[in-house]
Write an enzyme that holds these catalytic residues in place. Structure first.
Site, PDB file in Angstrom:
ATOM      1  N   ASP A   1     -44.112 -10.440 -28.341  1.00 25.89           N
ATOM      2  CA  ASP A   1     -42.838 -10.035 -28.939  1.00 25.89           C
ATOM      3  C   ASP A   1     -42.742  -8.526 -29.155  1.00 25.89           C
ATOM      4  O   ASP A   1     -41.664  -8.008 -29.412  1.00 25.89           O
ATOM      5  CB  ASP A   1     -42.660 -10.717 -30.312  1.00 25.89           C
TER       6      ASP A   1
ATOM      7  N   HIS B   1     -51.924 -12.810 -33.291  1.00 32.45           N
ATOM      8  CA  HIS B   1     -51.496 -14.072 -32.698  1.00 32.45           C
ATOM      9  C   HIS B   1     -52.444 -15.164 -33.155  1.00 32.45           C
ATOM     10  O   HIS B   1     -53.643 -14.926 -33.289  1.00 32.45           O
ATOM     11  CB  HIS B   1     -51.521 -13.958 -31.166  1.00 32.45           C
TER      12      HIS B   1
HETATM   13  C1  MLT Z   1     -45.440 -18.503 -27.943  1.00 29.04           C
HETATM   14  O1  MLT Z   1     -45.345 -17.990 -26.825  1.00 29.04           O
HETATM   15  O2  MLT Z   1     -45.014 -19.651 -28.166  1.00 29.04           O
HETATM   16  C2  MLT Z   1     -45.972 -17.676 -29.062  1.00 29.04           C
HETATM   17  O3  MLT Z   1     -46.855 -16.716 -28.602  1.00 29.04           O
HETATM   18  C3  MLT Z   1     -46.502 -18.475 -30.213  1.00 29.04           C
HETATM   19  C4  MLT Z   1     -47.720 -19.326 -29.979  1.00 29.04           C
HETATM   20  O4  MLT Z   1     -48.206 -19.530 -28.902  1.00 29.04           O
HETATM   21  O5  MLT Z   1     -48.233 -19.823 -31.006  1.00 29.04           O
END
Ligand code: MLT
Length: 428
Positions: free
Chosen positions: A364, A307
């Site tokens: 995810d 992430h």
């Molecule tokens: C999100 O929840 O939007 C994703 O984990 C992506 C992010 O935070 O960059």
């Protein structure tokens, strides 16, 4: 005394104010940098750029902390409901009972969609991805509520647009799916709560009695909470930048839906399930696929790992993993891809390659497995993410508006040709 940082360019010193957040995060304020020094900062992908000051969500990627308006995601996921979290994100405080009742009733009043939007839906071939259909229907609201285009809309007008957005999203989402199936759409049943209303519109067939399974509705409600906001991610930044031009809430959120669609953002949950399925069909040898992921020339990427901001673990992934276990047990579903996912995680978490790169499962990784157990088709996974993220987009759009933020306009370093004379076509 206010803290400053010193920047030296060509021997000349400049003072940059230091800005501190309520959780002691520190930023160098470079808003006057170009004016004072003739220099800009370069930060591809905005990895180190704070684009705004926000009081909505706090995230500490090193410690794996996520809080909305000061409440931990663990508490909210365990004790709250999606609409309550939506209220919290948008209005800043947990609602009193009468406030939540009013909010929920106001939403119920607007769940129906203009029949002419259905005509737009009818124009989409059933091969259309539901995300494209969703974004289009969401933006089409600008045509049905032209007053939403007024950049100086009153607070009551903005409230109405917020309520309409939340009310119609499940209807649009379910209709996008029905369109993909080539089935007639269902209309909202307002005797049901937010999540159950959506499930009935998604699954009910005209000739059959449909009862929403409370286990499925509760699990979906929790998933929506877990996706509700995530500070300045790609789609939220898109919503803010589109909104900064004073575009309407509907067009700003429609842009956010499009940004979310990509496989590197919300589309990743769909990619994870496709990857797990491919591994299963290949015989389920997780070591083999872990090795492929480590081999730069293989072209294979382990989806759902790593992430941009979490360098420890994604707190949402922990909750989702536990929820996946509970839901599959309660529903009596035995999904072989859960086994593969657990094995992949186990192997990756003790492999130095993944440890050194801080690659942990993200939100995810397990969400697709629950969606599958709930009977939600793969193409709808990202639509579920969009439904969950809606309150976050709304809250961020509203905050940007209330803070009267300037139009977003990044700069660039030009790397193209220098000035050259135009050559007429016959002389080239
Ligand atoms: C999100 O929840 O939007 C994703 O984990 C992506 C992010 O935070 O960059």
């Amino acid at each position: 005394m206010a803290k400053t940082a010193e920047l030296i360019i060509d021997g000349k010193s400049y003072k940059l104010p230091i800005v501190e957040g309520t959780e002691n995060e520190v930023a160098l304020d470079i808003s006057n940098l170009l004016e004072e020094t003739g220099t800009i900062t370069l930060d591809l992908g905005y990895k180190n750029t704070g684009a705004t000051k926000s009081a909505i969500t706090f995230l500490d990627g090193d410690k794996g902390i996520l809080r909305h308006r000061g409440y931990s995601i663990e508490d909210l996921a365990a004790k709250s409901s999606f609409l309550e979290v939506a209220y919290l994100l948008i209005f800043g405080e947990l609602p009193m009972k009468d406030q939540l009742d009013k909010f929920s009733n106001d939403i119920k009043l607007h769940t129906m969609v203009h029949e002419d939007i259905k005509k737009i839906l009818d124009g989409f071939p059933s091969s259309s991805h539901p995300m494209g259909v969703l974004a289009s229907m969401f933006c089409a609201q600008t045509a049905f509520y032209p007053e939403s285009l007024d950049p100086n809309r009153s607070a009551e007008g903005v409230y109405l647009s917020i309520v309409r957005s939340l009310a119609k999203m499940p209807t649009f989402a379910a209709w996008a799916y029905k369109n993909a199936m080539g089935h007639p759409v269902n209309y909202p049943d307002n005797s049901l709560n937010y999540t159950s209303r959506f499930l009935k519109m998604l699954y009910a067939l005209p000739a059959e009695q449909y009862e929403v399974d409370p286990i499925v509705a509760d699990a979906l409600d929790k998933l929506l909470i877990l996706h509700a906001d995530h500070e300045q991610n790609c789609s939220t930044s898109t919503v803010r930048i589109v909104g900064s031009s004073k575009a309407s809430i509907y067009s700003s959120i429609s842009a956010g839906i499009n940004a979310l669609w990509g496989p590197l953002h919300g589309g990743a949950n769909q990619e994870v399930i496709l990857m797990l399925e491919a591994i299963r069909k290949d015989g389920g040898d997780t070591e083999k696929w872990i090795n492929k992921a480590k081999d730069k020339n293989s072209g294979f990427r382990l989806m759902g790992f790593g992430h941009r901001v979490y360098k420890n673990f994604d707190p949402r992934a922990k909750i989702i993993k536990k929820t996946a276990d509970d839901v599959l047990n309660k529903l009596g579903v035995n999904d072989p891809v859960l086994e593969i996912a657990l094995k992949l995680e186990e192997v990756a978490l003790r492999d130095p390659y993944f440890i050194e790169r801080k690659l942990y499962p993200n939100v995810d990784f397990y969400s697709g497995i629950i969606y599958r157990a709930l009977g939600i088709p793969v193409d709808m996974f990202t639509v579920m993410f969009a439904m969950g993220r809606l309150p976050g987009w709304i809250a961020q759009w509203k905050e940007l508006r209330e803070n009267k933020e300037p139009i977003g306009r990044p700069r660039q370093i030009y790397t193209g040709q220098n000035l050259r004379p135009y050559i007429p076509i016959e002389k080239r």
